[in-house]
Design a protein around this motif. Structure first.
Motif, PDB file in Angstrom:
ATOM      1  N   THR A   6      -8.898   3.249   9.186  1.00 35.37           N
ATOM      2  CA  THR A   6      -9.952   3.168   8.178  1.00 35.37           C
ATOM      3  C   THR A   6     -10.716   4.467   8.013  1.00 35.37           C
ATOM      4  OG1 THR A   6     -11.489   2.330   9.846  1.00 35.37           O
ATOM      5  CG2 THR A   6     -10.294   0.705   8.533  1.00 35.37           C
ATOM      6  N   PRO A   7     -10.016   5.585   7.688  1.00 34.77           N
ATOM      7  CA  PRO A   7     -10.736   6.828   7.476  1.00 34.77           C
ATOM      8  C   PRO A   7     -11.569   6.774   6.209  1.00 34.77           C
ATOM      9  CG  PRO A   7      -8.442   7.108   6.904  1.00 34.77           C
ATOM     10  CD  PRO A   7      -8.588   5.725   7.484  1.00 34.77           C
ATOM     11  N   ARG A   8     -12.712   7.445   6.204  1.00 32.25           N
ATOM     12  CA  ARG A   8     -13.588   7.419   5.044  1.00 32.25           C
ATOM     13  C   ARG A   8     -13.122   8.451   4.044  1.00 32.25           C
ATOM     14  NH1 ARG A   8     -18.184   5.223   3.617  1.00 32.25           N
ATOM     15  NH2 ARG A   8     -19.751   6.294   2.382  1.00 32.25           N
ATOM     16  N   PRO A   9     -13.041   8.085   2.749  1.00 28.57           N
ATOM     17  CA  PRO A   9     -12.596   9.051   1.758  1.00 28.57           C
ATOM     18  C   PRO A   9     -13.555  10.224   1.670  1.00 28.57           C
ATOM     19  CG  PRO A   9     -13.507   7.111   0.691  1.00 28.57           C
ATOM     20  CD  PRO A   9     -13.403   6.794   2.151  1.00 28.57           C
ATOM     21  N   ALA A  10     -12.989  11.423   1.482  1.00 31.06           N
ATOM     22  CA  ALA A  10     -13.821  12.612   1.439  1.00 31.06           C
ATOM     23  C   ALA A  10     -14.846  12.531   0.326  1.00 31.06           C
ATOM     24  CB  ALA A  10     -12.938  13.841   1.246  1.00 31.06           C
ATOM     25  N   ALA A  11     -14.476  11.915  -0.791  1.00 30.64           N
ATOM     26  CA  ALA A  11     -15.387  11.845  -1.926  1.00 30.64           C
ATOM     27  C   ALA A  11     -16.624  11.025  -1.613  1.00 30.64           C
ATOM     28  CB  ALA A  11     -14.667  11.239  -3.123  1.00 30.64           C
ATOM     29  N   ALA A  12     -16.563  10.191  -0.584  1.00 35.23           N
ATOM     30  CA  ALA A  12     -17.691   9.326  -0.257  1.00 35.23           C
ATOM     31  C   ALA A  12     -18.762  10.067   0.529  1.00 35.23           C
ATOM     32  CB  ALA A  12     -17.216   8.116   0.531  1.00 35.23           C
ATOM     33  N   ARG A  13     -18.463  11.281   0.976  1.00 34.96           N
ATOM     34  CA  ARG A  13     -19.459  12.076   1.668  1.00 34.96           C
ATOM     35  C   ARG A  13     -19.796  13.274   0.806  1.00 34.96           C
ATOM     36  NH1 ARG A  13     -16.183  11.749   6.276  1.00 34.96           N
ATOM     37  NH2 ARG A  13     -15.738  13.958   6.095  1.00 34.96           N
ATOM     38  N   SER A  14     -21.061  13.576   0.673  1.00 30.73           N
ATOM     39  CA  SER A  14     -21.464  14.654  -0.226  1.00 30.73           C
ATOM     40  C   SER A  14     -21.840  15.919   0.516  1.00 30.73           C
ATOM     41  CB  SER A  14     -22.657  14.210  -1.073  1.00 30.73           C
ATOM     42  OG  SER A  14     -23.744  13.851  -0.249  1.00 30.73           O
ATOM     43  N   ARG A  15     -21.974  15.843   1.831  1.00 29.85           N
ATOM     44  CA  ARG A  15     -22.429  17.004   2.581  1.00 29.85           C
ATOM     45  C   ARG A  15     -21.345  18.058   2.669  1.00 29.85           C
ATOM     46  NH1 ARG A  15     -23.729  14.571   8.049  1.00 29.85           N
ATOM     47  NH2 ARG A  15     -22.030  13.260   7.407  1.00 29.85           N
ATOM     48  N   LEU A  16     -21.686  19.300   2.377  1.00 29.36           N
ATOM     49  CA  LEU A  16     -20.774  20.424   2.500  1.00 29.36           C
ATOM     50  C   LEU A  16     -21.334  21.379   3.535  1.00 29.36           C
ATOM     51  CD1 LEU A  16     -19.983  21.220  -1.230  1.00 29.36           C
ATOM     52  CD2 LEU A  16     -18.678  19.808   0.350  1.00 29.36           C
ATOM     53  N   GLU A 143     -17.914  -0.224  10.060  1.00 29.39           N
ATOM     54  CA  GLU A 143     -17.907  -1.575   9.492  1.00 29.39           C
ATOM     55  C   GLU A 143     -16.524  -2.205   9.442  1.00 29.39           C
ATOM     56  OE1 GLU A 143     -19.714  -0.884   5.711  1.00 29.39           O
ATOM     57  OE2 GLU A 143     -21.664  -0.323   6.587  1.00 29.39           O
ATOM     58  N   GLY A 144     -15.480  -1.473   9.860  1.00 30.21           N
ATOM     59  CA  GLY A 144     -14.128  -2.018   9.842  1.00 30.21           C
ATOM     60  C   GLY A 144     -13.584  -2.209   8.442  1.00 30.21           C
ATOM     61  N   VAL A 145     -13.885  -1.259   7.560  1.00 28.36           N
ATOM     62  CA  VAL A 145     -13.475  -1.356   6.159  1.00 28.36           C
ATOM     63  C   VAL A 145     -12.375  -0.341   5.871  1.00 28.36           C
ATOM     64  CG1 VAL A 145     -14.236  -1.019   3.766  1.00 28.36           C
ATOM     65  CG2 VAL A 145     -15.722  -2.201   5.399  1.00 28.36           C
ATOM     66  N   ASP A 146     -11.331  -0.767   5.177  1.00 33.49           N
ATOM     67  CA  ASP A 146     -10.282   0.138   4.736  1.00 33.49           C
ATOM     68  C   ASP A 146     -10.841   0.983   3.595  1.00 33.49           C
ATOM     69  OD1 ASP A 146      -8.000   0.954   2.849  1.00 33.49           O
ATOM     70  OD2 ASP A 146      -6.914   0.326   4.636  1.00 33.49           O
ATOM     71  N   SER A 147     -10.821   2.294   3.763  1.00 36.85           N
ATOM     72  CA  SER A 147     -11.470   3.172   2.796  1.00 36.85           C
ATOM     73  C   SER A 147     -10.791   3.158   1.436  1.00 36.85           C
ATOM     74  CB  SER A 147     -11.500   4.604   3.325  1.00 36.85           C
ATOM     75  OG  SER A 147     -10.178   5.076   3.527  1.00 36.85           O
ATOM     76  N   LYS A 148      -9.505   2.874   1.412  1.00 37.76           N
ATOM     77  CA  LYS A 148      -8.773   2.879   0.150  1.00 37.76           C
ATOM     78  C   LYS A 148      -9.040   1.608  -0.657  1.00 37.76           C
ATOM     79  CE  LYS A 148      -5.727   5.112  -2.403  1.00 37.76           C
ATOM     80  NZ  LYS A 148      -5.974   6.482  -2.894  1.00 37.76           N
ATOM     81  N   THR A 149      -8.974   0.463   0.020  1.00 40.69           N
ATOM     82  CA  THR A 149      -9.133  -0.823  -0.676  1.00 40.69           C
ATOM     83  C   THR A 149     -10.548  -1.368  -0.604  1.00 40.69           C
ATOM     84  OG1 THR A 149      -8.584  -2.120   1.297  1.00 40.69           O
ATOM     85  CG2 THR A 149      -6.748  -1.370  -0.092  1.00 40.69           C
ATOM     86  N   GLU A 155     -13.352  -5.583  12.938  1.00 41.08           N
ATOM     87  CA  GLU A 155     -14.772  -5.751  13.218  1.00 41.08           C
ATOM     88  C   GLU A 155     -15.523  -4.425  13.230  1.00 41.08           C
ATOM     89  OE1 GLU A 155     -15.311  -7.413  17.064  1.00 41.08           O
ATOM     90  OE2 GLU A 155     -14.160  -5.858  18.099  1.00 41.08           O
ATOM     91  N   GLY A 156     -14.804  -3.330  13.157  1.00 39.26           N
ATOM     92  CA  GLY A 156     -15.461  -2.031  13.209  1.00 39.26           C
ATOM     93  C   GLY A 156     -15.768  -1.603  14.629  1.00 39.26           C
ATOM     94  N   VAL A 157     -16.323  -0.409  14.771  1.00 38.25           N
ATOM     95  CA  VAL A 157     -16.646   0.148  16.081  1.00 38.25           C
ATOM     96  C   VAL A 157     -18.014   0.816  16.012  1.00 38.25           C
ATOM     97  CG1 VAL A 157     -14.238   0.527  16.727  1.00 38.25           C
ATOM     98  CG2 VAL A 157     -15.494   2.349  15.549  1.00 38.25           C
ATOM     99  N   ASP A 158     -18.583   1.080  17.175  1.00 40.17           N
ATOM    100  CA  ASP A 158     -19.778   1.907  17.275  1.00 40.17           C
ATOM    101  C   ASP A 158     -19.377   3.291  17.745  1.00 40.17           C
ATOM    102  OD1 ASP A 158     -21.652   0.022  16.469  1.00 40.17           O
ATOM    103  OD2 ASP A 158     -21.941  -0.743  18.507  1.00 40.17           O
ATOM    104  N   PHE A 159     -20.137   4.291  17.309  1.00 43.82           N
ATOM    105  CA  PHE A 159     -19.859   5.674  17.699  1.00 43.82           C
ATOM    106  C   PHE A 159     -21.030   6.274  18.457  1.00 43.82           C
ATOM    107  CE2 PHE A 159     -16.991   5.283  14.032  1.00 43.82           C
ATOM    108  CZ  PHE A 159     -15.828   5.881  14.527  1.00 43.82           C
ATOM    109  N   VAL A 160     -20.703   7.098  19.439  1.00 43.20           N
ATOM    110  CA  VAL A 160     -21.678   7.983  20.077  1.00 43.20           C
ATOM    111  C   VAL A 160     -21.295   9.389  19.638  1.00 43.20           C
ATOM    112  CG1 VAL A 160     -22.652   8.823  22.235  1.00 43.20           C
ATOM    113  CG2 VAL A 160     -21.927   6.428  22.058  1.00 43.20           C
ATOM    114  N   ASP A 161     -22.089   9.986  18.768  1.00 41.50           N
ATOM    115  CA  ASP A 161     -21.745  11.277  18.176  1.00 41.50           C
ATOM    116  C   ASP A 161     -21.977  12.413  19.167  1.00 41.50           C
ATOM    117  OD1 ASP A 161     -21.199   9.835  15.903  1.00 41.50           O
ATOM    118  OD2 ASP A 161     -23.127  10.272  14.952  1.00 41.50           O
TER     119      ASP A 161
END
Length: 323
Positions: A6-16, A143-149, A155-161
Motif C-alpha cells: 500500500t505505497p502512497r501515490p506521490a501526487a498525494a504528497r505536496s512536500r518537495l 490505514e491499510g489502504v491500497d493507494s491505487k484503488t 488493518e494498517g500499521v503504526d510507524f515510529v519515524d
C-alpha cells in the motif's frame, strides 16, 4: 524505499525537498559514506546476545519480547546504504540504528531478509515483530489502504519515524537522454523497485504523460534496487528512480563512480518509519522511547555521520508523522 502493498501515490504528497537541502544532502552523502561502509561496529543483523534486564528501557518492552530477548525485523537487505550484506554480515543505516536501539532496550534486533513488497504481509502474519527497510510512513499504510484503488486491504500499521528522505532519478553517466526531471521521462523507460514510492510515482507520472499526449513511461519493476541498476547498466531502460540515499550511494560506488549520475532534484521528501502492527502499542511506544534516547545520547548522530546522511536526521521521533 517503502515497503508493503500500500505505497502512497506521490501526487498525494505536496512536500518537495528544498534545493539547498538537497545539495547539502548530496555533498554529505557522497563524501561521507565511501570510506565508512562496513566499518560500523554495531552490525545489527544476526541475533547474538541474550536479553539484558538492566538496560534502561527493558521494562518497557512486551513480556513476550523480554522473554525472547530478540526483536525480529523484516527487511529487504539489498538496499545499500540503508541495509545490505557485506562480508556475510547485515550492515547499513538501519542495522546500525537498530543496534543502538538494542542497547537501550536490552534485546537484539534480528534482521530477516524478505522482498520489499511482502514485508508488511509478514508483519501482519506475525512473522516479524517490526519492519525496518527504508519504509516511507504514509497515511495509506497507516490505514491499510491500497493507494491505487483507495480500498481497504488490511488493518494498517503504526510507524515510529526515524529518518527523512526523498526520491531521485539517475541515469547512465554521460548519457542522460536529456532527463532532468520526471516531466522528461514521458515516452522513455524507467526501472524501479516494486512496491516503492518510486514505483508508485512512476505510475502516476505516466498517467500524466498519457493525458498530455506525450507517451506513457515504460515502467519495469524489480524485486530489488540492485536489479534495477543492472537493467540500467545493460541499456534496457533510460533511468532508475529510488530513494535519494540509495541513488547517491549507487552513483558513488557503482563502477568506481563511473556508471551513473543523478539528474535533477530530489523530490517528495518524507519520513522513513519503523512499522509495527496496530495492536502492538507497547512495542511501538518502547521503540519511540529508545529512538528518543539515542537521539539525546548522540548514538543516532554517530550512525548518521558514519554513513554520511546527516541531512536526513530528525530531531525527535514521531508516531505516524507521515502524510
Amino acid at each position: 524505499m517503502t515497503a508493503s502493498s500500500t505505497p502512497r501515490p506521490a501526487a498525494a504528497r505536496s512536500r518537495l525537498a528544498a534545493a539547498g537541502a538537497i545539495a547539502v544532502a548530496g555533498a554529505l552523502l557522497l563524501t561521507g559514506c565511501g570510506d565508512q561502509r562496513g566499518k560500523s561496529g554495531s552490525g545489527g543483523g544476526e541475533a547474538t546476545g541474550k536479553a539484558s534486564s538492566s538496560a534502561p528501557l527493558f521494562a518497557k518492552l512486551p513480556k513476550s519480547v523480554q522473554d525472547a530477548g530478540v526483536i525480529k525485523v523484516g527487511s529487504d537487505i539489498a538496499y545499500p546504504p540503508v541495509e545490505f550484506k557485506k562480508d556475510g554480515k547485515t550492515v547499513g543505516i538501519d542495522p546500525d540504528i537498530a543496534a543502538a536501539l538494542g542497547k537501550q532496550l536490552g534485546v537484539t534486533f534480528e534482521f530477516n531478509n524478505g522482498t520489499f513488497d511482502t514485508l508488511l504481509t509478514g508483519l501482519r502474519s506475525k512473522r516479524y515483530d517490526m519492519a525496518m527497510s527504508a519504509m516511507t510512513d504514509t497515511k495509506d499504510r497507516q490505514e491499510g489502504v491500497d493507494s491505487k484503488t483507495q480500498k481497504k486491504v488490511g488493518e494498517g500499521v503504526d510507524f515510529v519515524d526515524y529518518f527523512t528522505a526523498g526520491v531521485s532519478i539517475y541515469t547512465k553517466k554521460g548519457d542522460t537522454k536529456d532527463i532532468k526531471s520526471w516531466d522528461d521521462l514521458c515516452g522513455k523507460k524507467i526501472a524501479v523497485q516494486r512496491g516503492t514510492v518510486s514505483d508508485d510515482m512512476a505510475k502516476s507520472e505516466s498517467d500524466k504523460c498519457e493525458k498530455a499526449d506525450k507517451g506513457k513511461i515504460g515502467i519495469e519493476a524489480f524485486d530489488t534496487d540492485l536489479e534495477a541498476q543492472t537493467r540500467l547498466k545493460a541499456g534496457g531502460v533510460d533511468a532508475v528512480s529510488s530513494d535519494f540515499p540509495v541513488a547517491a550511494y549507487a552513483v558513488k560506488t557503482s563502477g568506481g563512480g563511473n556508471d551513473f549520475e543523478i539528474v535533477g532534484d530530489q523530490v517528495e521528501a518524507a519520513p522513513y518509519g519503523i512499522a509495527v502492527a496496530k495492536g502492538n502499542t507497547q512495542l511501538r511506544d518502547a521503540l519511540k522511547e529508545a529512538m528518543d534516547a539515542i537521539i539525546k545520547n548522540g548514538d543516532y548522530a554517530k550512525v548518521m555521520k558514519t554513513w554520511g546522511v546527516e541531512a536526513g536526521t530528525i530531531k525527535e521521533p514521531k508516531i505516524n508523522g507521515g502524510s
